[in-house]
Motif scaffolding. Structure first.
Motif, mmCIF file in Angstrom:
data_model
loop_
_atom_site.group_PDB
_atom_site.id
_atom_site.type_symbol
_atom_site.label_atom_id
_atom_site.label_comp_id
_atom_site.label_asym_id
_atom_site.label_seq_id
_atom_site.Cartn_x
_atom_site.Cartn_y
_atom_site.Cartn_z
ATOM 1 N N ALA A 143 -29.069 -5.728 42.861
ATOM 2 C CA ALA A 143 -27.912 -4.365 42.603
ATOM 3 C C ALA A 143 -26.885 -4.370 40.826
ATOM 4 O O ALA A 143 -26.611 -2.908 40.564
ATOM 5 N N ARG A 144 -26.716 -5.431 40.844
ATOM 6 C CA ARG A 144 -25.206 -5.682 39.506
ATOM 7 C C ARG A 144 -26.044 -6.597 38.477
ATOM 8 O O ARG A 144 -25.425 -7.409 37.270
ATOM 9 N N ARG A 145 -27.080 -7.248 38.216
ATOM 10 C CA ARG A 145 -27.945 -7.755 37.476
ATOM 11 C C ARG A 145 -27.605 -7.355 35.396
ATOM 12 O O ARG A 145 -27.140 -7.492 34.524
ATOM 13 N N GLY A 146 -28.108 -5.651 35.340
ATOM 14 C CA GLY A 146 -27.512 -5.065 34.463
ATOM 15 C C GLY A 146 -25.959 -5.375 34.006
ATOM 16 O O GLY A 146 -26.153 -4.941 33.209
ATOM 17 N N ALA A 242 -32.212 -15.973 43.699
ATOM 18 C CA ALA A 242 -31.823 -16.340 43.080
ATOM 19 C C ALA A 242 -30.911 -15.559 43.118
ATOM 20 O O ALA A 242 -30.185 -15.020 41.815
ATOM 21 N N ALA A 243 -30.589 -14.462 43.615
ATOM 22 C CA ALA A 243 -29.400 -13.206 43.434
ATOM 23 C C ALA A 243 -28.476 -14.000 43.679
ATOM 24 O O ALA A 243 -27.356 -12.781 43.922
ATOM 25 N N GLY A 244 -28.508 -14.796 44.764
ATOM 26 C CA GLY A 244 -27.838 -14.508 44.962
ATOM 27 C C GLY A 244 -26.342 -14.317 46.777
ATOM 28 O O GLY A 244 -26.001 -14.335 46.796
ATOM 29 N N GLY A 245 -27.830 -14.565 47.278
ATOM 30 C CA GLY A 245 -27.737 -14.300 48.336
ATOM 31 C C GLY A 245 -27.910 -13.044 49.142
ATOM 32 O O GLY A 245 -27.575 -12.345 50.287
ATOM 33 N N GLY A 246 -27.931 -12.193 47.958
ATOM 34 C CA GLY A 246 -27.418 -10.871 48.134
ATOM 35 C C GLY A 246 -29.313 -10.220 48.613
ATOM 36 O O GLY A 246 -30.463 -11.254 48.636
ATOM 37 N N ALA A 247 -28.638 -8.312 48.509
ATOM 38 C CA ALA A 247 -30.711 -7.746 49.411
ATOM 39 C C ALA A 247 -31.564 -8.391 47.988
ATOM 40 O O ALA A 247 -32.313 -8.298 46.994
ATOM 41 N N TYR A 327 -21.459 -3.863 21.457
ATOM 42 C CA TYR A 327 -20.508 -4.200 22.238
ATOM 43 C C TYR A 327 -19.673 -3.507 23.083
ATOM 44 O O TYR A 327 -19.360 -3.709 24.367
ATOM 45 N N ALA A 328 -19.221 -2.756 22.344
ATOM 46 C CA ALA A 328 -17.297 -1.338 23.204
ATOM 47 C C ALA A 328 -17.895 -0.790 24.032
ATOM 48 O O ALA A 328 -17.854 -0.708 25.487
ATOM 49 N N PHE A 329 -19.858 -0.754 24.182
ATOM 50 C CA PHE A 329 -19.966 0.751 24.750
ATOM 51 C C PHE A 329 -21.161 -0.810 26.368
ATOM 52 O O PHE A 329 -21.708 0.199 26.959
ATOM 53 N N SER A 330 -20.782 -1.874 25.720
ATOM 54 C CA SER A 330 -21.849 -2.099 26.821
ATOM 55 C C SER A 330 -21.775 -2.423 28.335
ATOM 56 O O SER A 330 -23.370 -2.238 29.417
ATOM 57 N N PRO A 331 -20.924 -2.113 28.352
ATOM 58 C CA PRO A 331 -20.550 -2.639 30.095
ATOM 59 C C PRO A 331 -21.323 -0.394 30.877
ATOM 60 O O PRO A 331 -21.909 -0.773 31.617
ATOM 61 N N VAL A 332 -21.203 0.168 29.833
ATOM 62 C CA VAL A 332 -21.372 1.761 30.706
ATOM 63 C C VAL A 332 -23.003 1.736 30.319
ATOM 64 O O VAL A 332 -23.572 1.897 31.230
ATOM 65 N N VAL A 333 -24.080 0.484 29.869
ATOM 66 C CA VAL A 333 -25.170 0.819 29.389
ATOM 67 C C VAL A 333 -25.474 -0.181 30.640
ATOM 68 O O VAL A 333 -26.399 0.382 31.150
ATOM 69 N N GLY A 334 -24.901 -1.013 30.639
ATOM 70 C CA GLY A 334 -24.867 -1.665 31.896
ATOM 71 C C GLY A 334 -24.988 -0.970 32.688
ATOM 72 O O GLY A 334 -26.360 -1.470 33.789
ATOM 73 N N TRP A 335 -23.619 -0.364 33.493
ATOM 74 C CA TRP A 335 -24.158 0.461 34.238
ATOM 75 C C TRP A 335 -25.372 1.316 34.626
ATOM 76 O O TRP A 335 -25.376 1.639 35.634
ATOM 77 N N LEU A 336 -25.301 1.965 33.526
ATOM 78 C CA LEU A 336 -26.987 3.343 33.195
ATOM 79 C C LEU A 336 -28.072 2.488 33.738
ATOM 80 O O LEU A 336 -29.080 3.184 34.532
ATOM 81 N N THR A 337 -28.138 0.980 33.591
ATOM 82 C CA THR A 337 -29.430 0.093 33.532
ATOM 83 C C THR A 337 -29.431 0.629 35.110
ATOM 84 O O THR A 337 -30.450 0.112 35.591
ATOM 85 N N ASP A 338 -28.768 -0.362 35.801
ATOM 86 C CA ASP A 338 -28.619 0.049 37.437
ATOM 87 C C ASP A 338 -28.201 1.574 37.204
ATOM 88 O O ASP A 338 -29.342 1.365 39.007
ATOM 89 N N ARG A 339 -28.256 2.357 37.286
ATOM 90 C CA ARG A 339 -28.233 3.493 37.709
ATOM 91 C C ARG A 339 -29.294 3.970 37.759
ATOM 92 O O ARG A 339 -29.696 4.355 38.200
ATOM 93 N N LEU A 340 -29.562 4.304 36.098
ATOM 94 C CA LEU A 340 -30.799 5.409 35.959
ATOM 95 C C LEU A 340 -32.124 4.554 35.560
ATOM 96 O O LEU A 340 -33.021 4.959 36.222
ATOM 97 N N GLY A 341 -32.252 3.414 35.830
ATOM 98 C CA GLY A 341 -33.130 2.577 35.886
ATOM 99 C C GLY A 341 -33.375 2.012 34.348
ATOM 100 O O GLY A 341 -32.923 2.562 33.089
ATOM 101 N N ARG A 342 -34.285 0.727 34.556
ATOM 102 C CA ARG A 342 -34.290 -0.207 32.770
ATOM 103 C C ARG A 342 -35.415 0.797 31.554
ATOM 104 O O ARG A 342 -34.305 0.698 30.481
ATOM 105 N N ARG A 343 -36.414 1.694 31.761
ATOM 106 C CA ARG A 343 -36.754 1.871 31.516
ATOM 107 C C ARG A 343 -36.300 3.209 30.859
ATOM 108 O O ARG A 343 -36.294 3.921 29.541
#
Length: 463
Positions: A143-146, A242-247, A327-343
């Motif tokens: 759930a935190r990969r993105g 590989a997810a570190g013991g997560g779900a 690069y500056a907004f990549s954390p937001v992009v990562g959060w959106l990737t986990d929240r909205l989906g990769r596609r």
């Protein structure tokens, strides 16, 4: 390596969360250093090549660095597959440092073949920075990969945004040492790459990829344990640990066996069986192609309408804004990737790339509008890079993951290199507006690929 994969089940389980935090902190630091090295070179590379070999060849010289990053992905990921992330990253930075020194020598001798060789090896710094984003998700929870991948992408901002503005300072300082104009930034780049390599060599322990594999082997049924590092592995057995013991993800990837050796041929056979992996590779490659094509010729575009005394300053400002978009907004992009989906994020990235081409292509010699176009270009690249890389990484097994990631970087690099080569000739014979139009046309097919029906339970629909 065999010991890592056949560890007895009674061995103490490592504290994965602690290892992941330490790995992220270390990668964050080295990305800042490496980002400075890469971006200083990029800022002046086209100008240096244009002065030594001509404008048309400037794109070829820039593409040499992209090709170098692509080709180095093959040996680097092979080393990672056998020995872990640390030696692969160190090798890539070391090769980049040698390349930077060769470019300095080429500037002093004005020998064009040496310039191409130096730029080719200089791509090692880019290869290391790109592979670092994959290192960040070896032990990440699903759930935190993105977000964790995007954090490492974002770390490059700190060094990369300021780096183009250091180019003029580096040039002034080294000119006093007797180096020719535009050579000094590459000397600074070489020093930054050496520093990043030394830090990783001493501190990236334990290796996150080897730890992920050890956990995968420990949690898999005894009958499925591979006898050696290059043995056959299955995606289903390797993905969850590989997810570190997560779900465990809602639906594990389709079982795909990696042939012995897990090289590029094996990686391609895995990708062919995974639609999500194919989309991830396509998103990364197309986004990079469009970004390189437009960005590489922007300094030359600025040079058409400004005096030499102002070019470096304007290039520094415009490229800093562009890199901030990357690069500056990549954390937001990562959060959106986990929240909205990769596609969804991939599609958003393509939309921004198309908008960037429209704005930059119609800007004329209006530098502020051109800067807006370059910011949009960086944002679009961020969307395709973060979401595509995340989708790719979670679509394949840990055992074959480095090879598949290396294949992705190889394809991405070759696509960007082709764009850089063509961009120089298009710029000379047709102009910047035509270049941006062709870049937009190249991005359009990715929309159709991302809109294809998603198989039930695909990784980008987790949760």
């Amino acid at each position: 390596m065999a010991t890592d994969l056949t560890a007895p089940r009674t061995a103490a389980r490592p504290d994965v969360a602690s290892i992941q935090r330490r790995t992220l902190r270390l990668l964050f630091t080295t990305q800042i250093i490496g980002g400075i090295g890469v971006t200083i070179g990029i800022a002046v590379g086209a100008l240096l090549a244009a002065r030594i070999a001509g404008t048309a060849v400037a794109g070829v010289a820039q593409s040499a660095g992209v090709v170098g990053a692509a080709l180095l992905a093959v040996p680097v990921t092979r080393i990672m597959a056998r020995h872990g992330r640390r030696p692969g990253l160190v090798l890539a930075y070391a090769v980049g440092a040698v390349g930077g020194l060769l470019v300095v020598l080429a500037a002093a001798t004005r020998w064009v073949p040496l310039l191409f060789l130096g730029m080719l090896l200089f791509g090692g710094g880019t290869a290391a920075n790109l592979q670092a984003r994959y290192t960040a998700v070896d032990l990440a929870e699903p759930a935190r990969r993105g977000r964790q991948l995007s954090l490492i992408v974002w770390a490059t901002t700190i060094g990369a945004v300021a780096a183009p503005n250091f180019a003029a300072l580096a040039d002034r300082v080294t000119t006093g040492w007797g180096l020719p104009p535009l050579a000094g930034p590459f000397a600074f780049s070489a020093a930054a790459f050496v520093l990043a390599a030394v830090v990783l060599l001493g501190l990236l322990r334990p290796d996150p990829l080897l730890t992920a594999r050890r956990l995968a082997a420990a949690d898999a049924p005894v009958a499925e344990l591979p006898p050696a590092a290059d043995a056959t592995a299955t995606a289903v057995a390797a993905e969850a640990p590989a997810a570190g013991g997560g779900a465990t993800p809602a639906a594990a990837p389709v079982e795909v066996r990696a042939p012995r050796g897990a090289g590029m041929r094996a990686a391609w056979s895995v990708v062919r069986g995974q639609p999500a992996a194919r989309l991830g590779i396509a998103a990364v490659a197309v986004g990079h192609l469009v970004m390189v094509a437009v960005m590489a010729m922007t300094p030359v575009r600025l040079g058409e309408s400004h005096a030499d005394a102002d070019v470096l300053r304007l290039v520094g400002i415009v490229l800093s804004l562009h890199i901030a978009g990357m690069y500056a907004f990549s954390p937001v992009v990562g959060w959106l990737t986990d929240r909205l989906g990769r596609r969804a994020v991939i599609l958003g990235g393509v939309g921004l790339l198309l908008a960037a081409c429209a704005v930059a292509g119609t800007a004329g010699h209006h530098t502020p509008r051109l800067s807006v176009g370059l910011v949009l270009l960086g944002l679009g690249w961020s969307g395709t890079m973060v979401a595509g890389s995340t989708l790719l990484s979670e679509s394949v097994a840990a055992e074959v993951r480095p090879s598949v990631q290396g294949l992705s970087d190889l394809i991405m690099g070759l696509a960007g290199a082709g764009a850089a080569v063509v961009s120089g000739f298009v710029m000379q014979f047709a102009g910047y507006p035509v270049l941006t139009l062709l870049a937009a046309v190249a991005a359009a097919p990715l929309v159709a690929l991302a809109l294809r029906p998603v198989p039930t339970g695909a990784p980008d629909e987790e949760g």
